[in-house]
Write an enzyme that holds these catalytic residues in place. Structure first.
Site, PDB file in Angstrom:
ATOM      1  CG  HIS A 442      -1.695  -1.216   1.454  1.00 50.54           C
ATOM      2  ND1 HIS A 442      -1.943  -1.744   2.697  1.00 50.54           N
ATOM      3  CD2 HIS A 442      -2.283  -2.051   0.565  1.00 50.54           C
ATOM      4  CE1 HIS A 442      -2.659  -2.847   2.584  1.00 50.54           C
ATOM      5  NE2 HIS A 442      -2.879  -3.060   1.296  1.00 50.54           N
ATOM      6  CE  LYS A 449       2.018   4.641   4.997  1.00 53.12           C
ATOM      7  NZ  LYS A 449       1.393   3.381   4.526  1.00 53.12           N
ATOM      8  CE1 TYR A 509       0.705   2.879   9.186  1.00 51.92           C
ATOM      9  CE2 TYR A 509       1.160   0.723  10.136  1.00 51.92           C
ATOM     10  CZ  TYR A 509       0.280   1.611   9.540  1.00 51.92           C
ATOM     11  OH  TYR A 509      -1.015   1.233   9.296  1.00 51.92           O
ATOM     12  CG  ASP A 545      -3.420  -6.587   1.084  1.00 46.11           C
ATOM     13  OD1 ASP A 545      -3.683  -5.462   0.620  1.00 46.11           O
ATOM     14  OD2 ASP A 545      -2.981  -6.764   2.242  1.00 46.11           O
TER      15      ASP A 545
END
Length: 551
Positions: A442, A449, A509, A545
């Site tokens: 993604h 990030k 993250y 996904d």
């Protein structure tokens, strides 16, 4: 000299073992000197001598044979056969050769020097069992095995238990302990014989503060720094140290390194002064120079390593197959490069380095121990460029470990800005996943990030999706774990996905924008255009996904 049990046998082994590796064999005077030195060591309680058929092409064993003449029953002889001689017939033949050179009818501890991937471990162990059954070998040991190989050897040997394991262990290289290997040895009643206990006397790799800790402890006990280091090593219940020397003064120093005790507080001070850290370094940032002072030259290029004209066993290509299976013995050793275009100099583990490059095509950073990494005035925070433009690999500014556990400063805005990371993060997220779960790939066009692993281990893939970049469609992988504590900074227009390698893992993250699913793109994990090499072919995926249309 204090002693410990050799494995689960009734044999006692001294805490300090006389080593015979990597000495000079070029003059009769030197050879005679070694004989006298070994005898002096035996007089001072160093009655175990470790040698190998390859040291000096057999000369080392001949020296040991001369030294023990007339006192054989007072001495423990430990010798090793080379990986080339791992077949059943060759093990028996190698043993006969060693017995002849040593001038004895028995070997107290016969060891496999290195594993040979072309010969089944069961076959090698079968030959050692035969030697034990005939009385030519009293105890069996292995050297430089991975934990998986050791367990296989234990199973193959059966009742004839493995008495010892020989591997590197010192202030700079403690993989054997951090990976749980040492605990397995202790629980199994296997003696750990530590080679290179003084790290080849690399005191120059120590920071002044580290050396001061050792000196203060040495002064308290009226000992030398060398003696403190050796005593620290053998303070582990199952560990003895193999020390080589060509100097009588050093021999006596070694012999007197076990006649005092370090307190628990002193051991803790030493280990806090020398925190053990494994980092992952891109292989193209490492300079591989020709090794100095070795009998066989090392390889400078991957082509040379593949050809293996030096005849190394296991060959780099053979070791690469083990690496692909996740069977990696220990990190390579690096020092910070003082000049040139590379950041690091390879100082230990050349064959392992090339095996890793061959196995992963140079795409995955190699596990490494970096010596003198802060001796050049670096701060705790280290930021390194990845192969993908804009992506950065980060070592956090503060890592503190003691008997309670670990403290990590995962983010400090001031330090990160000073290091060139001027990003304002507004949201933190955590995902917890089981083994072989794959999340991603993604990304979006606006978000920075900063990703890390809080627990376990995972395989991170970052993909460039910036169509204005010359690297569009290229990807790079990283291994992040709670052990290496690495972070990866991912710019906007890059996708990322992670595959869990451990039983469970926690992925953390920081984001520079608030999460907005509608603004994200999704890439298919196995898109043929990307050709990503995942360690697992059938991961666990979400419907989102699984159903992605790809790039």
């Amino acid at each position: 000299m204090l002693t410990k049990p050799l494995g689960k046998t009734s044999i006692r082994i001294p805490l300090i073992v006389q080593g015979m590796g990597d000495l000079s064999w070029d003059s009769q005077g030197a050879l005679d000197g070694y004989v006298s030195l070994l005898r002096r060591g035996i007089e001072h309680g160093l009655n175990c001598i470790d040698t190998a058929e390859t040291y000096g092409q057999g000369v080392s064993e001949e020296i040991v044979g001369k030294a023990i003449r007339g006192m054989r029953d007072k001495v423990l002889i430990a010798t090793k056969f080379s990986a080339e001689h791992s077949s059943f017939r060759d093990v028996l033949k190698a043993a006969e050769g060693s017995l002849k050179r040593l001038g004895t009818d028995r070997i107290d501890l016969y060891q496999v020097h290195w594993s040979n991937p072309t010969v089944p471990i069961a076959e090698t162990m079968g030959a050692l069992k035969r030697l034990a059954d005939t009385g030519k070998v009293r105890c069996v040991g292995v050297c430089n095995y991975t934990l998986k190989e050791l367990k296989e050897a234990q199973e193959a040997l059966g009742e004839e238990r493995i008495a010892s394991f020989q591997g590197e262990y010192n202030l700079f290289e403690r993989t054997i302990k951090s990976a749980g290997f040492l605990r397995h040895l202790e629980e199994g009643g296997i003696t750990m014989m530590a080679y290179s206990p003084l790290a080849n006397a690399h005191f120059s790799a120590m920071e002044s503060g580290q050396l001061n800790v050792l000196r203060s402890i040495a002064e308290k006990h009226s000992k030398t720094v060398t003696q403190v280091i050796l005593r620290w090593i053998v303070s582990e219940p199952s560990v003895v140290a193999i020390v080589r020397t060509s100097c009588e003064a050093h021999l006596l120093e070694n012999a007197r390194s076990a006649d005092f005790e370090l307190t628990a507080g002193e051991i803790d001070r030493i280990e806090r002064a020398f925190p053990f850290e494994i980092t992952h370094v891109p292989t193209d940032r490492i300079r591989v120079s020709a090794p100095a002072g070795e009998g066989r030259s090392g390889y400078r290029t991957v082509e040379e390593a593949v050809q293996n004209r030096g005849g190394f066993v296991p060959a780099p290509t053979e070791l690469a197959e083990a690496v692909k299976r996740g069977d990696f013995l220990k990190p390579v050793q690096l020092e910070c490069a003082s000049e040139g275009e590379h950041d690091y100099e390879l100082v230990g583990g050349r064959i392992r380095y090339w095996a890793w490059v061959i196995a992963h095509g140079g795409r995955i950073p190699i596990p490494a121990i970096v010596r003198n990494s802060r001796a050049k005035g670096e701060s705790g925070l280290r930021v390194s460029p990845a192969q993908l433009d804009g992506v950065r690999v980060i070592t956090p500014p503060t890592v503190f470990e003691d008997f309670r556990g670990t403290y990590v400063e995962t983010y400090n805005e001031k330090l990160y800005r000073e290091a060139g990371i001027d990003v304002h993060f507004v949201q933190d997220d955590i995902s917890c996943s089981a083994r072989h779960v794959l999340r991603g790939i993604h990304g979006d066009g606006e978000t920075w990030k900063l990703v890390s692993c809080l627990a376990g281990e995972f395989y991170l893939v970052v993909v460039n999706q910036d169509k204005g970049s010359g690297q569009y469609g290229r990807w790079q992988s990283f291994i992040l774990s709670e052990q290496n504590k690495l972070q990866v900074l991912i710019p906007p227009k890059f996708g990322n996905g992670h595959l869990v390698l451990s039983e469970r893992a926690i992925f953390h993250y920081k984001q520079s924008t608030y999460y907005n699913r509608a603004g994200q793109f999704t890439l298919r994990w196995n898109d043929p255009k990307l050709k990503i090499r995942w360690p697992v072919q059938k991961p666990i995926l979400s419907e989102r996904d699984e159903g992605s249309n790809g790039v």
